[in-house]
Design a protein around this motif. Sequence first.
Motif, PDB file in Angstrom:
ATOM      1  N   ALA A  37       0.847  -1.198   0.000  1.00  0.00           N
ATOM      2  CA  ALA A  37       0.000   0.000   0.000  1.00  0.00           C
ATOM      3  C   ALA A  37       0.881   1.245   0.000  1.00  0.00           C
ATOM      4  N   ASP A  38       1.381   1.611  -1.168  1.00  0.00           N
ATOM      5  CA  ASP A  38       2.253   2.776  -1.319  1.00  0.00           C
ATOM      6  C   ASP A  38       1.531   3.834  -2.146  1.00  0.00           C
ATOM      7  N   MET A  39       1.373   5.027  -1.556  1.00  0.00           N
ATOM      8  CA  MET A  39       0.751   6.111  -2.316  1.00  0.00           C
ATOM      9  C   MET A  39       1.048   7.452  -1.669  1.00  0.00           C
ATOM     10  N   LEU A  40       0.885   8.497  -2.445  1.00  0.00           N
ATOM     11  CA  LEU A  40       1.020   9.873  -1.978  1.00  0.00           C
ATOM     12  C   LEU A  40      -0.347  10.519  -1.969  1.00  0.00           C
ATOM     13  N   ILE A  41      -0.580  11.391  -1.004  1.00  0.00           N
ATOM     14  CA  ILE A  41      -1.823  12.160  -0.965  1.00  0.00           C
ATOM     15  C   ILE A  41      -1.456  13.632  -1.038  1.00  0.00           C
ATOM     16  N   THR A  42      -2.069  14.319  -1.984  1.00  0.00           N
ATOM     17  CA  THR A  42      -1.828  15.746  -2.190  1.00  0.00           C
ATOM     18  C   THR A  42      -3.151  16.495  -2.072  1.00  0.00           C
ATOM     19  N   MET A  43      -3.065  17.801  -1.914  1.00  0.00           N
ATOM     20  CA  MET A  43      -4.272  18.625  -1.785  1.00  0.00           C
ATOM     21  C   MET A  43      -5.021  18.764  -3.114  1.00  0.00           C
ATOM     22  N   HIS A  44      -4.301  18.646  -4.210  1.00  0.00           N
ATOM     23  CA  HIS A  44      -4.910  18.832  -5.528  1.00  0.00           C
ATOM     24  C   HIS A  44      -4.674  17.597  -6.391  1.00  0.00           C
ATOM     25  N   ASN A  45      -5.403  17.489  -7.439  1.00  0.00           N
ATOM     26  CA  ASN A  45      -5.353  16.332  -8.316  1.00  0.00           C
ATOM     27  C   ASN A  45      -4.169  16.425  -9.280  1.00  0.00           C
ATOM     28  N   PRO A  46      -3.178  15.508  -9.163  1.00  0.00           N
ATOM     29  CA  PRO A  46      -2.027  15.562 -10.068  1.00  0.00           C
ATOM     30  C   PRO A  46      -2.383  15.249 -11.519  1.00  0.00           C
ATOM     31  N   LEU A  47      -3.560  14.676 -11.762  1.00  0.00           N
ATOM     32  CA  LEU A  47      -3.991  14.470 -13.147  1.00  0.00           C
ATOM     33  C   LEU A  47      -4.316  15.797 -13.816  1.00  0.00           C
ATOM     34  N   GLU A  48      -4.686  16.780 -13.000  1.00  0.00           N
ATOM     35  CA  GLU A  48      -4.985  18.113 -13.527  1.00  0.00           C
ATOM     36  C   GLU A  48      -3.755  19.022 -13.494  1.00  0.00           C
ATOM     37  N   ASP A  49      -2.935  18.866 -12.446  1.00  0.00           N
ATOM     38  CA  ASP A  49      -1.738  19.703 -12.288  1.00  0.00           C
ATOM     39  C   ASP A  49      -0.632  18.861 -11.659  1.00  0.00           C
ATOM     40  N   SER A  51       2.329  19.461 -10.978  1.00  0.00           N
ATOM     41  CA  SER A  51       3.210  20.138 -10.024  1.00  0.00           C
ATOM     42  C   SER A  51       2.716  20.003  -8.579  1.00  0.00           C
ATOM     43  N   THR A  52       1.486  19.549  -8.391  1.00  0.00           N
ATOM     44  CA  THR A  52       0.992  19.334  -7.032  1.00  0.00           C
ATOM     45  C   THR A  52       1.788  18.263  -6.304  1.00  0.00           C
ATOM     46  N   LEU A  53       2.526  17.441  -7.048  1.00  0.00           N
ATOM     47  CA  LEU A  53       3.352  16.412  -6.424  1.00  0.00           C
ATOM     48  C   LEU A  53       4.529  17.010  -5.662  1.00  0.00           C
ATOM     49  N   LYS A  54       4.774  18.302  -5.837  1.00  0.00           N
ATOM     50  CA  LYS A  54       5.832  18.967  -5.082  1.00  0.00           C
ATOM     51  C   LYS A  54       5.429  19.186  -3.628  1.00  0.00           C
ATOM     52  N   ASP A  55       4.126  19.169  -3.338  1.00  0.00           N
ATOM     53  CA  ASP A  55       3.618  19.421  -1.991  1.00  0.00           C
ATOM     54  C   ASP A  55       2.812  18.222  -1.514  1.00  0.00           C
ATOM     55  N   VAL A  56       3.507  17.249  -0.964  1.00  0.00           N
ATOM     56  CA  VAL A  56       2.876  16.011  -0.501  1.00  0.00           C
ATOM     57  C   VAL A  56       2.392  16.199   0.925  1.00  0.00           C
ATOM     58  N   ILE A  65       1.027   5.129   7.639  1.00  0.00           N
ATOM     59  CA  ILE A  65       0.647   6.490   7.263  1.00  0.00           C
ATOM     60  C   ILE A  65       1.627   7.483   7.873  1.00  0.00           C
ATOM     61  N   LEU A  66       2.163   8.348   7.028  1.00  0.00           N
ATOM     62  CA  LEU A  66       3.064   9.418   7.456  1.00  0.00           C
ATOM     63  C   LEU A  66       2.432  10.747   7.057  1.00  0.00           C
ATOM     64  N   ASN A  67       1.854  11.466   8.031  1.00  0.00           N
ATOM     65  CA  ASN A  67       1.271  12.771   7.758  1.00  0.00           C
ATOM     66  C   ASN A  67       2.358  13.835   7.765  1.00  0.00           C
ATOM     67  N   ASN A  68       2.280  14.763   6.826  1.00  0.00           N
ATOM     68  CA  ASN A  68       3.250  15.844   6.690  1.00  0.00           C
ATOM     69  C   ASN A  68       4.680  15.316   6.795  1.00  0.00           C
ATOM     70  N   PRO A  69       5.047  14.404   5.906  1.00  0.00           N
ATOM     71  CA  PRO A  69       6.379  13.796   6.000  1.00  0.00           C
ATOM     72  C   PRO A  69       7.485  14.832   5.772  1.00  0.00           C
TER      73      PRO A  69
END
Length: 85
Positions: A37-49, A51-56, A65-69
């Motif tokens: 179970a490996d995944m990143l959660i971002t505030m915005h949808n990376p399919l749309e933008d 660059s949201t992957l810069k802010d995980v 689960i690691l919040n605010n890593p």
Amino acid sequence: KYIGVSNGFALHTATLINATILGLQNVTGSIEPLKSADMLITMHNPLEDISTLKDVDTVISRGKILNNPPLKKDDYIEKILDTLM
């Protein structure tokens, strides 16, 4: 951006295709039963933008689960990446 692929294709390549290249497609690379179970959660949808992957906000790694890593970033590499986005 430079080769004209969609964000979805870029994410697919970075996840499942790379896991397949490494021979890990049965363990990781996509969200499926019996896989890590490996995944990143971002505030915005990376399919749309992408660059949201810069802010995980949250990382889930092997079910933990690691919040605010804390992210270790290299200023030089960040500067180069900023010019590409």
